[in-house]
Write a protein that holds these residues in place. Structure first.
Motif, PDB file in Angstrom:
ATOM      1  N   PHE A  23       0.879  -1.507   0.351  1.00 38.91           N
ATOM      2  CA  PHE A  23      -0.020  -0.356   0.032  1.00 38.91           C
ATOM      3  C   PHE A  23       0.819   1.152  -0.249  1.00 38.91           C
ATOM      4  O   PHE A  23       2.092   1.198   0.074  1.00 38.91           O
ATOM      5  N   HIS A  24       0.748   2.288  -0.524  1.00 44.28           N
ATOM      6  CA  HIS A  24       1.036   3.415  -0.783  1.00 44.28           C
ATOM      7  C   HIS A  24       0.400   4.697   0.643  1.00 44.28           C
ATOM      8  O   HIS A  24      -0.985   4.514   1.118  1.00 44.28           O
ATOM      9  N   TYR A  26       0.596   8.049   3.004  1.00 46.14           N
ATOM     10  CA  TYR A  26       0.696   9.613   2.763  1.00 46.14           C
ATOM     11  C   TYR A  26       1.104  10.466   4.597  1.00 46.14           C
ATOM     12  O   TYR A  26      -0.481  10.301   5.307  1.00 46.14           O
ATOM     13  N   THR A  57      -0.599  13.093  -7.377  1.00 47.51           N
ATOM     14  CA  THR A  57      -1.704  12.237  -6.820  1.00 47.51           C
ATOM     15  C   THR A  57      -3.171  12.640  -7.048  1.00 47.51           C
ATOM     16  O   THR A  57      -3.585  13.233  -6.093  1.00 47.51           O
ATOM     17  N   ASN A  59      -5.762  12.319  -5.733  1.00 53.11           N
ATOM     18  CA  ASN A  59      -6.714  11.479  -4.587  1.00 53.11           C
ATOM     19  C   ASN A  59      -7.736  12.429  -4.167  1.00 53.11           C
ATOM     20  O   ASN A  59      -7.086  13.835  -3.893  1.00 53.11           O
ATOM     21  N   GLY A 282       4.792  10.140   0.631  1.00 50.24           N
ATOM     22  CA  GLY A 282       4.555   9.314   0.777  1.00 50.24           C
ATOM     23  C   GLY A 282       5.543   7.952   0.449  1.00 50.24           C
ATOM     24  O   GLY A 282       6.812   7.746   0.241  1.00 50.24           O
ATOM     25  N   LEU A 284       6.049   3.529  -0.241  1.00 54.70           N
ATOM     26  CA  LEU A 284       5.354   2.725  -0.553  1.00 54.70           C
ATOM     27  C   LEU A 284       5.587   1.268   0.133  1.00 54.70           C
ATOM     28  O   LEU A 284       7.091   1.646   0.471  1.00 54.70           O
ATOM     29  N   ASN A 307       2.474  -0.101  -8.448  1.00 53.53           N
ATOM     30  CA  ASN A 307       2.546   0.250  -7.339  1.00 53.53           C
ATOM     31  C   ASN A 307       3.823   1.480  -7.898  1.00 53.53           C
ATOM     32  O   ASN A 307       2.881   2.590  -6.984  1.00 53.53           O
ATOM     33  N   PHE A 372       1.622   5.800  -6.520  1.00 61.08           N
ATOM     34  CA  PHE A 372       0.123   4.877  -7.371  1.00 61.08           C
ATOM     35  C   PHE A 372      -0.334   5.632  -8.542  1.00 61.08           C
ATOM     36  O   PHE A 372      -1.115   5.276  -9.609  1.00 61.08           O
ATOM     37  N   GLU A 386      -4.134   2.955  -1.008  1.00 57.65           N
ATOM     38  CA  GLU A 386      -3.828   4.354  -0.394  1.00 57.65           C
ATOM     39  C   GLU A 386      -4.440   5.017   0.637  1.00 57.65           C
ATOM     40  O   GLU A 386      -5.619   4.695   1.439  1.00 57.65           O
ATOM     41  N   ARG A 399      -8.218   4.786  -0.641  1.00 61.63           N
ATOM     42  CA  ARG A 399      -8.506   4.753  -1.629  1.00 61.63           C
ATOM     43  C   ARG A 399      -8.171   3.512  -0.726  1.00 61.63           C
ATOM     44  O   ARG A 399      -7.096   2.447  -0.954  1.00 61.63           O
TER      45      ARG A 399
END
Length: 428
Positions: A23-24, A26, A57, A59, A282, A284, A307, A372, A386, A399
């Motif tokens: 997963f990412h 932040y 990004t 999102n 961020g 990963l 990813n 992402f 995310e 997300r």
């Protein structure tokens, strides 16, 4: 400068119990602080606006955080316009800079009241035909031969597909002046992921000179200038972040010498940074699944190019932390790989790291931009979740991870033999 994590090993273990890797994640607090530093560097300007590059990004939770810090959105497609709207970013807080743009996207941008930044002189007729001419317009400038060594991402401006030439810029403003446009802006983007602060001051000088020339030759007063983004981040521990105050003061000096001195004050200043706003904040997070010893030593993660594709696409460096082994000697050399059937699916090549074992948690740094966002589904791989690390230490899912059902959702035939449980299970 040592790469640090915003969470402890025990905190990360708790997160992984709830949200399986990869997963990412932040860091909200760091993103907010960084956004404020950029705005503070241009506090001298009559008006300053940062339009965050949504592509970096995409999102809405991240965009909402940035909106709360006074930041707008740089969009280049209809979905990006919609993401901005979801985050409460509207009107001239959006700059729509696209190329080879379909009519419906121009129409959406016009309906939303976004500033339309045209990429070519031929787009004037196209825009007029499909949406009419707005009261405010901007053009993207391509200066042509400019950089001796080019840039690893954008390359040489004269070889880039973007923008208008200098002569076209003059003609474009003449045309738009005759068509009754009332407010004019100008934009450029000639570098990307650059750490030399003088490059950004050089861009400002170039654009201020052009603005003076446009006024003299065409009689058009430019009201705002967008220098683009391009501020890099220190992906490598030995690199230094761009000194934003130095850049701000350097541009201020150029402003006074060229804009104020020529009676063109006030001129609004804008930028469209993406990477430098969210990139360093961020991460990963992945798990070591396999180790392989043949002609080289390989470590295989549960993450792959899906990813994070920057290392494969650009040969980019991303620092790697093996959680809990930060103090061990870097006495092993590995290729750190993903599971795609592509040999360039590697996060690191011949990287000196501590001894790695199956089950280790790995954190890949600086994935908060173009991480992402550049994901894809090649090889049937699914995009990850995310997460947002809140200032109070809590974690929000912003997300969810894709599921196999998502992968098959656009097909007109059922996924034969796929059980309901399998279809809703995310691939990790």
């Amino acid at each position: 400068m040592a790469k640090k994590l915003p969470f402890t090993k025990s905190q990360l273990e708790e997160i992984i119990q709830q949200y399986p890797t990869p997963f990412h994640i932040y860091d909200e607090e760091a993103i907010r602080k960084n956004a404020r530093q950029l705005i503070a560097a241009f506090s001298w300007a009559p008006q300053f606006k940062e339009y965050f590059a949504v592509k970096a990004t995409p999102n809405p939770t991240i965009l909402k955080i940035l909106r709360e810090e006074g930041i707008g959105a740089d969009c280049s497609s209809l979905p990006e316009l919609m993401l901005a709207e979801m985050a409460g970013i509207t009107g001239e807080n959006i700059m729509f800079s696209s190329n080879n743009t379909p009519a419906d996207e121009f129409q959406a941008a016009r309906k939303m009241g976004a500033i339309i930044n045209l990429d070519d002189i031929s787009h004037i007729d196209y825009l007029e035909k499909h949406t009419g001419i707005p009261e405010t317009i901007s053009f993207r400038y391509n200066p042509g031969p400019l950089m001796k060594n080019g840039n690893t991402i954008i390359g040489y401006p004269e070889e880039a597909k973007y923008g208008l030439t200098k002569e076209q810029i003059f003609e474009a403003y003449r045309i738009m002046k005759e068509k009754g446009v009332k407010h004019f802006g100008i934009h450029t983007m000639v570098i990307s992921n650059e750490l030399n602060p003088d490059c950004f001051i050089g861009t400002a000088n170039m654009m201020f000179d052009l603005i003076v020339e446009i006024k003299q030759k065409v009689g058009v007063a430019i009201e705002f200038v967008n220098f683009g983004g391009g501020i890099g981040i220190p992906y490598k521990p030995e690199q230094q972040a761009v000194d934003l105050q130095y850049v701000g003061q350097g541009i201020k000096k150029a402003y006074e010498e060229k804009i104020t001195a020529n009676g063109l004050h006030p001129l609004r200043i804008a930028m469209e940074c993406g990477r430098m706003i969210t990139g360093p904040y961020g991460y990963l997070v992945a798990t070591v699944l396999h180790k392989k010893q043949i002609h080289k030593n390989y470590v295989g993660l549960d993450a792959c190019m899906t990813n994070l594709m920057r290392p494969a696409l650009y040969g980019s460096y991303h620092h790697i932390t093996v959680v809990g082994k930060e103090d061990l000697p870097l006495d092993h050399v590995y290729d750190v790989t993903g599971s795609l059937c592509e040999n360039n699916d590697k996060f690191a090549i011949d990287r000196e790291l501590p001894v790695m074992d199956i089950g280790d948690t790995v954190v890949i740094h600086d994935t908060g931009a173009h991480g992402f966002a550049m994901g894809f589904n090649y090889n049937g791989k699914l995009r990850s979740a995310e997460l947002l690390l809140k200032p109070n230490g809590k974690v929000d899912l912003i997300r969810r991870a894709e599921t196999i059902a998502d992968y098959f959702a656009t097909l007109d035939v059922p996924a034969c033999g796929l059980s309901k449980a399998a279809a809703t299970k995310s691939q990790n």
